[in-house]
Write a protein that holds these residues in place. Structure first.
Motif, PDB file in Angstrom:
ATOM      1  N   SER A 291      42.238  28.473  19.728  1.00  0.00           N
ATOM      2  CA  SER A 291      41.437  29.635  20.119  1.00  0.00           C
ATOM      3  C   SER A 291      41.671  29.983  21.584  1.00  0.00           C
ATOM      4  N   LYS A 292      41.858  28.974  22.418  1.00  0.00           N
ATOM      5  CA  LYS A 292      42.063  29.231  23.843  1.00  0.00           C
ATOM      6  C   LYS A 292      43.494  29.701  24.129  1.00  0.00           C
ATOM      7  N   ALA A 293      44.450  29.267  23.315  1.00  0.00           N
ATOM      8  CA  ALA A 293      45.805  29.809  23.417  1.00  0.00           C
ATOM      9  C   ALA A 293      45.785  31.290  23.064  1.00  0.00           C
ATOM     10  N   TYR A 294      44.975  31.643  22.081  1.00  0.00           N
ATOM     11  CA  TYR A 294      44.809  33.042  21.697  1.00  0.00           C
ATOM     12  C   TYR A 294      44.252  33.860  22.869  1.00  0.00           C
ATOM     13  N   VAL A 295      43.239  33.324  23.544  1.00  0.00           N
ATOM     14  CA  VAL A 295      42.623  34.042  24.670  1.00  0.00           C
ATOM     15  C   VAL A 295      43.638  34.266  25.789  1.00  0.00           C
ATOM     16  N   LEU A 296      44.472  33.267  26.056  1.00  0.00           N
ATOM     17  CA  LEU A 296      45.513  33.425  27.073  1.00  0.00           C
ATOM     18  C   LEU A 296      46.493  34.522  26.666  1.00  0.00           C
TER      19      LEU A 296
ATOM     20  N   ALA B 162      38.024  55.122  32.626  1.00  0.00           N
ATOM     21  CA  ALA B 162      37.430  55.358  33.949  1.00  0.00           C
ATOM     22  C   ALA B 162      38.411  55.071  35.087  1.00  0.00           C
ATOM     23  N   GLY B 163      39.510  54.387  34.781  1.00  0.00           N
ATOM     24  CA  GLY B 163      40.505  54.073  35.807  1.00  0.00           C
ATOM     25  C   GLY B 163      40.081  52.992  36.770  1.00  0.00           C
ATOM     26  N   ARG B 164      39.198  52.088  36.284  1.00  0.00           N
ATOM     27  CA  ARG B 164      38.747  50.980  37.138  1.00  0.00           C
ATOM     28  C   ARG B 164      38.106  49.896  36.268  1.00  0.00           C
ATOM     29  N   GLY B 165      37.948  48.714  36.826  1.00  0.00           N
ATOM     30  CA  GLY B 165      37.252  47.660  36.093  1.00  0.00           C
ATOM     31  C   GLY B 165      37.983  46.337  36.115  1.00  0.00           C
ATOM     32  N   THR B 166      37.269  45.301  35.693  1.00  0.00           N
ATOM     33  CA  THR B 166      37.790  43.937  35.701  1.00  0.00           C
ATOM     34  C   THR B 166      37.376  43.237  34.418  1.00  0.00           C
ATOM     35  N   ILE B 167      38.348  42.629  33.748  1.00  0.00           N
ATOM     36  CA  ILE B 167      38.074  41.833  32.544  1.00  0.00           C
ATOM     37  C   ILE B 167      38.494  40.398  32.830  1.00  0.00           C
ATOM     38  N   ILE B 168      37.520  39.488  32.765  1.00  0.00           N
ATOM     39  CA  ILE B 168      37.777  38.059  32.994  1.00  0.00           C
ATOM     40  C   ILE B 168      37.563  37.340  31.674  1.00  0.00           C
ATOM     41  N   ASN B 169      38.616  36.733  31.151  1.00  0.00           N
ATOM     42  CA  ASN B 169      38.536  35.992  29.893  1.00  0.00           C
ATOM     43  C   ASN B 169      38.633  34.494  30.178  1.00  0.00           C
ATOM     44  N   LEU B 170      37.654  33.737  29.700  1.00  0.00           N
ATOM     45  CA  LEU B 170      37.652  32.287  29.908  1.00  0.00           C
ATOM     46  C   LEU B 170      38.450  31.608  28.813  1.00  0.00           C
ATOM     47  N   ALA B 171      39.595  31.063  29.191  1.00  0.00           N
ATOM     48  CA  ALA B 171      40.419  30.293  28.264  1.00  0.00           C
ATOM     49  C   ALA B 171      40.234  28.813  28.595  1.00  0.00           C
ATOM     50  N   SER B 172      41.310  28.050  28.648  1.00  0.00           N
ATOM     51  CA  SER B 172      41.234  26.618  28.950  1.00  0.00           C
ATOM     52  C   SER B 172      42.653  26.109  29.162  1.00  0.00           C
ATOM     53  N   VAL B 173      42.774  24.996  29.885  1.00  0.00           N
ATOM     54  CA  VAL B 173      44.100  24.397  30.061  1.00  0.00           C
ATOM     55  C   VAL B 173      44.688  23.908  28.739  1.00  0.00           C
TER      56      VAL B 173
ATOM     57  N   ASP C 291      34.604  28.566  10.971  1.00  0.00           N
ATOM     58  CA  ASP C 291      34.244  29.984  10.994  1.00  0.00           C
ATOM     59  C   ASP C 291      33.436  30.331  12.235  1.00  0.00           C
ATOM     60  N   SER C 292      32.523  29.442  12.595  1.00  0.00           N
ATOM     61  CA  SER C 292      31.666  29.668  13.746  1.00  0.00           C
ATOM     62  C   SER C 292      32.476  29.740  15.035  1.00  0.00           C
ATOM     63  N   LEU C 293      33.409  28.797  15.195  1.00  0.00           N
ATOM     64  CA  LEU C 293      34.224  28.762  16.407  1.00  0.00           C
ATOM     65  C   LEU C 293      35.126  29.991  16.483  1.00  0.00           C
ATOM     66  N   VAL C 294      35.768  30.341  15.382  1.00  0.00           N
ATOM     67  CA  VAL C 294      36.655  31.502  15.367  1.00  0.00           C
ATOM     68  C   VAL C 294      35.870  32.787  15.644  1.00  0.00           C
ATOM     69  N   ALA C 295      34.670  32.885  15.078  1.00  0.00           N
ATOM     70  CA  ALA C 295      33.847  34.082  15.278  1.00  0.00           C
ATOM     71  C   ALA C 295      33.505  34.290  16.748  1.00  0.00           C
ATOM     72  N   LEU C 296      33.189  33.213  17.452  1.00  0.00           N
ATOM     73  CA  LEU C 296      32.766  33.331  18.842  1.00  0.00           C
ATOM     74  C   LEU C 296      33.948  33.323  19.807  1.00  0.00           C
ATOM     75  N   ASN C 297      34.863  32.346  19.641  1.00  0.00           N
ATOM     76  CA  ASN C 297      35.948  32.167  20.603  1.00  0.00           C
ATOM     77  C   ASN C 297      37.067  33.185  20.457  1.00  0.00           C
ATOM     78  N   ILE C 298      37.207  33.771  19.270  1.00  0.00           N
ATOM     79  CA  ILE C 298      38.311  34.711  19.039  1.00  0.00           C
ATOM     80  C   ILE C 298      37.803  36.117  18.723  1.00  0.00           C
TER      81      ILE C 298
END
Length: 264
Positions: A159-164, A133-144, A109-116
């Protein structure tokens, strides 16, 4: 954000150490004001004082545990409401060592709450504000491990496949709204996350472990090059394109009105 020195604010989660702290330092060096989010207020305040002194930027500390609903809502609302924020580094996350069968319900639960959950909610808030606003950058940290899930723990890898996947979908939704989206897929990086998960990085082949500063610098170089997916240790970007082409080749046959003849 390529080579940007204009004053805008970057919100960095998991900023008290490791990847998040290095992102904060690099973005401060690029002239961004910062909002640093993590649980450890003392470490955040020390980092904030250092970055303000060295880079002359404004740094705000926002102490929050993103696995807790009230704290997550507070940070989410800040992203939606604060028009100065134009960069989100969605970095906060935890790892877990051992098999899925061995994991406790609390660990899962803890991992899913934070990572997803937290990653999704903050990305959604940023997408709404940045898109309007028509601008901005979103950087999501996944993993190989998003690409090679068998390398590590089931819940973390998933969880990291989800982020990708989230990032790839977001790019499609935001590409005509002036918002840049990036998924960063580090390999093993020398940070505290492994100690906390119970894994000793010293036991891993040193050829597979990257220093955190080098990883973040490569990720930012990928961002400047407009990469949707950055794999810091991948020598030839053409290899990623081969992977995408192989995936795209499946497209015409992923949804049809009858089962393939091989199943009949």
């Amino acid at each position: 954000m390529s080579g940007s020195t204009q004053t805008s604010t970057a919100l960095v989660t998991g900023a008290s150490s490791g990847i998040g702290a290095v992102y904060a330092e690099r973005l401060a060096g690029r002239g961004h004001d910062l909002i640093l989010v993590a649980r450890d207020r003392q470490r955040l305040e020390a980092l904030a004082a250092d970055l303000q002194a060295r880079h002359g930027v404004n740094v705000e500390v926002l102490s929050a545990d993103l696995a807790q609903a009230a704290d997550l809502t507070r940070v989410e609302q800040r992203l939606r409401d604060d028009q100065r924020i134009s960069v989100l580094v969605n970095n906060a996350g935890i790892a877990m060592h051992g098999t899925l069968a061995e994991a406790t319900a609390a660990q899962i639960d803890s991992l899913v709450a934070l990572n997803i959950v937290a990653v999704t909610r903050l990305a959604a808030a940023a997408a709404a504000q940045f898109g309007a606003a028509g601008r901005g950058t979103i950087i999501n940290l996944a993993s190989v491990v998003a690409l090679a899930p068998e390398m590590f723990n089931a819940v973390y890898s998933a969880s990291k496949a989800y982020v990708l996947s989230l990032t790839q979908t977001l790019q499609g939704e935001l590409k005509n709204k002036g918002v840049q989206v990036q998924a960063v897929l580090p390999g093993v990086t020398r940070t505290e996350i492994w100690e906390r998960s119970g894994l000793d990085v010293a036991q891993i082949d040193p050829q597979m472990v990257m220093d955190v500063g080098e990883m973040v610098d490569a990720a930012l170089s990928g961002l400047d090059s407009q990469e949707l997916v950055t794999i810091p240790s991948l020598p030839d970007a053409a290899d990623w394109q081969v992977y995408i082409k192989a995936r795209d080749a499946l497209g015409p046959n992923l949804s049809r009105n009858s089962a393939a003849s091989r199943y009949k």
